[in-house]
Design a protein around this motif. Sequence first.
Motif, short mmCIF file in Angstrom:
data_model
loop_
_atom_site.label_atom_id
_atom_site.label_comp_id
_atom_site.label_asym_id
_atom_site.label_seq_id
_atom_site.Cartn_x
_atom_site.Cartn_y
_atom_site.Cartn_z
N LEU A 32 0.83 -1.20 0.00
CA LEU A 32 0.00 0.00 0.00
C LEU A 32 0.87 1.26 0.00
O LEU A 32 0.57 2.24 -0.68
CB LEU A 32 -0.96 -0.01 1.19
N ARG A 33 1.97 1.21 0.75
CA ARG A 33 2.89 2.37 0.76
C ARG A 33 3.50 2.57 -0.62
O ARG A 33 3.55 3.68 -1.13
CB ARG A 33 4.02 2.14 1.77
N ASP A 34 3.97 1.46 -1.23
CA ASP A 34 4.65 1.57 -2.53
C ASP A 34 3.76 2.16 -3.61
O ASP A 34 4.26 2.75 -4.57
CB ASP A 34 5.13 0.18 -3.00
N VAL A 35 2.43 1.96 -3.48
CA VAL A 35 1.55 2.47 -4.54
C VAL A 35 0.82 3.73 -4.09
O VAL A 35 -0.20 4.11 -4.65
CB VAL A 35 0.56 1.38 -5.04
N GLY A 36 1.38 4.38 -3.04
CA GLY A 36 0.87 5.70 -2.63
C GLY A 36 -0.47 5.69 -1.93
O GLY A 36 -1.23 6.65 -2.03
N LEU A 37 -0.77 4.59 -1.22
CA LEU A 37 -2.09 4.50 -0.59
C LEU A 37 -2.02 4.47 0.94
O LEU A 37 -2.91 3.93 1.59
CB LEU A 37 -2.80 3.23 -1.08
N SER A 38 -0.92 5.03 1.50
CA SER A 38 -0.76 4.81 2.94
C SER A 38 -0.87 6.08 3.79
O SER A 38 -0.57 6.04 4.98
CB SER A 38 0.59 4.14 3.20
N THR A 39 -1.30 7.20 3.22
CA THR A 39 -1.31 8.45 4.00
C THR A 39 -2.12 8.28 5.28
O THR A 39 -1.65 8.56 6.37
CB THR A 39 -1.90 9.60 3.15
N ARG A 40 -3.37 7.78 5.12
CA ARG A 40 -4.21 7.62 6.30
C ARG A 40 -3.76 6.43 7.16
O ARG A 40 -3.74 6.51 8.38
CB ARG A 40 -5.66 7.43 5.84
N LEU A 41 -3.37 5.37 6.49
CA LEU A 41 -2.89 4.18 7.21
C LEU A 41 -1.74 4.54 8.14
O LEU A 41 -1.72 4.16 9.31
CB LEU A 41 -2.47 3.13 6.18
N ASP A 42 -0.78 5.33 7.63
CA ASP A 42 0.39 5.67 8.45
C ASP A 42 0.00 6.54 9.64
O ASP A 42 0.69 6.55 10.66
CB ASP A 42 1.47 6.34 7.60
N LYS A 43 -1.12 7.26 9.52
CA LYS A 43 -1.58 8.09 10.65
C LYS A 43 -2.40 7.29 11.64
O LYS A 43 -2.30 7.45 12.84
CB LYS A 43 -2.46 9.23 10.11
N GLU A 44 -3.26 6.40 11.12
CA GLU A 44 -4.28 5.81 11.98
C GLU A 44 -4.04 4.36 12.40
O GLU A 44 -4.61 3.90 13.38
CB GLU A 44 -5.65 5.91 11.29
N ALA A 45 -3.22 3.64 11.64
CA ALA A 45 -3.05 2.21 11.98
C ALA A 45 -2.31 2.06 13.29
O ALA A 45 -1.45 2.88 13.62
CB ALA A 45 -2.27 1.51 10.87
N LYS A 46 -2.65 1.00 14.02
CA LYS A 46 -1.88 0.73 15.25
C LYS A 46 -0.95 -0.45 14.96
O LYS A 46 -1.41 -1.52 14.54
CB LYS A 46 -2.82 0.42 16.40
N PHE A 47 0.33 -0.22 15.16
CA PHE A 47 1.31 -1.28 14.88
C PHE A 47 1.56 -2.09 16.14
O PHE A 47 1.77 -1.52 17.21
CB PHE A 47 2.59 -0.67 14.30
N HIS A 48 1.50 -3.42 16.00
CA HIS A 48 1.69 -4.32 17.13
C HIS A 48 2.95 -5.15 16.93
O HIS A 48 3.14 -5.73 15.87
CB HIS A 48 0.51 -5.31 17.22
N ASN A 49 3.75 -5.24 17.98
CA ASN A 49 4.95 -6.07 17.88
C ASN A 49 4.64 -7.55 17.99
O ASN A 49 5.44 -8.40 17.62
CB ASN A 49 5.94 -5.70 18.99
N GLY A 50 3.47 -7.85 18.54
CA GLY A 50 3.11 -9.26 18.69
C GLY A 50 1.63 -9.42 18.95
O GLY A 50 0.90 -8.45 19.09
N THR A 51 1.19 -10.68 18.95
CA THR A 51 -0.21 -11.03 19.19
C THR A 51 -0.23 -12.12 20.26
O THR A 51 0.64 -13.00 20.24
CB THR A 51 -0.82 -11.55 17.87
N LEU A 52 -1.20 -12.06 21.16
CA LEU A 52 -1.23 -13.04 22.25
C LEU A 52 -2.16 -14.21 21.96
O LEU A 52 -3.20 -14.04 21.30
CB LEU A 52 -1.71 -12.37 23.54
N ILE A 53 -1.78 -15.37 22.48
CA ILE A 53 -2.70 -16.53 22.53
C ILE A 53 -2.81 -16.92 24.00
O ILE A 53 -1.80 -17.04 24.70
CB ILE A 53 -2.16 -17.73 21.72
N VAL A 54 -4.06 -17.07 24.49
CA VAL A 54 -4.24 -17.51 25.89
C VAL A 54 -5.06 -18.81 25.89
O VAL A 54 -5.88 -19.04 25.01
CB VAL A 54 -4.96 -16.43 26.74
#
Length: 390
Positions: free
Chosen positions: A57-79
């Motif tokens: 999405l970044r490479d094709v110029g579609l990430s302006t809002r994504l880069d502002k609003e997405a939450k980046f996670h270093n990991g995901t939990l399993i319980v």
Amino acid sequence: MHKTSVVIIGGGPSGMLLSHILSEHGIDNVVLEKHTRDHVLSRIRAGVLEPGSVKLLRDVGLSTRLDKEAKFHNGTLIVWAGSERLEIDTMKYTGQPMAAYGQTAITEDLYDARAKSDGVIITEATDIMLQDIATDEPTVTYQKNGNRQEIQCEFIAGCDGFHGVSRNSIPVEKRRSYEKTYPFGWLAIMSETKPLEDIVYANHKRGFALASQRNEKLSRYYIQCDLDTDIKDWPDDKFWEELKSRFPRQMADEIETGPSIEKSIAPLRSFVNEPMRYGRLFLAGDAAHIVPPTGAKGLNLAFADVFYLSRALERFYHGNDSSYLDNYSKTALDRVWHTARFSWNLTRLLHRFPGDEPFDQKTRESELEYLSRSEKAMAAIAEQYTGLPL
Ligand code: RFL
Ligand code: PHB
């Protein structure tokens, strides 16, 4: 009769991303979507993006809002088992985070981008029929406002989802499908409440549950349900109570409840159609394959198809090279089967199946414990959850 290079059937995320990328390469295309734009944008589905999808999405110029609003996670939990937990630490094992960013937002970004570049998106195009797809001059007909229209093209991209017309336009003797249905579905709600910090998958004796998110004030939760579940039997209070009962006490206490703004049920399915090409028709996304949502792979896999298909068409038009088109089905299917296997395996590991014997759950817990203790096993699962490079 109109003419274009590529007719794209389906204005979901696959079709719209393909349209955007082809236009960036100067390849003329028309999107035919059965529903209205509002209808397409009202569907709430995926929420987690692999780093490869974010990069695309970044490479094709579609990430302006994504880069502002997405939450980046270093990991995901399993319980599981009430108190056990493990983290699929994608950052530690692959150096890359996963992004929480909704499919609805991506589709909005795509529709906005196509509108800005005067992309031709024909909504409410019904009764679509594909003709002469085994020849070099296929045509697509459809109805719009009661009139029959016809478009002549060089290629057709079938991006019309699992229930679309494209796949079924391939003669039955030229395709083969592999399917697995699951004896349960996911009951989902969206609520304007603060989500948990992490995305959490729970294996519990009452059934699987998932805590996810769209942004700081928007939460998405799922619980495993029987296939005959009637949504009317699930008022919000009952949903919250059931959801909380499937998470460890401390996490359950942190779940903020509130009125749902959407509630839906999705059955789970694995499905692969082979090949993904017939003549001048190329299938991409859910039109060709479905994976159960455990693992968050469906949209990511659809974007991988779009990457391979757009590259193949670009090479055909600008490099006079049809080898990428010839290899498209094989290249895409290698990834599809890898992902189908991973999604099936995570589904098997995290859900309770009707008729399960104590043995089944004991072996699941043993596998989860092994995963949590073995660096090598964790690295393997993190690599697959993050998604292989395109
Ligand atoms: P779509 O989104 O189904 O879009 C197809 C479009 O084609 C239109 N269409 C037609 N148009 C013209 N003529 C016809 N005859 C047509 N028939 C249909 C439709 O109106 C629609 O607009 O397919 P696409 O673009 O391939 O995108 C695939 C994704 O939507 C799908 O794989 C994901 O939503 C799957 N998925 C998830 N994927 C992830 O990567 N991460 C996730 O976290 C994730 N969570 C999920 C999910 C799917 C779920 N459900 C509902 C099964 C969570 C859930 C609950
Ligand atoms: C979602 O946020 O909707 C979501 C997250 C993870 C999954 C599936 C769906 O595995």
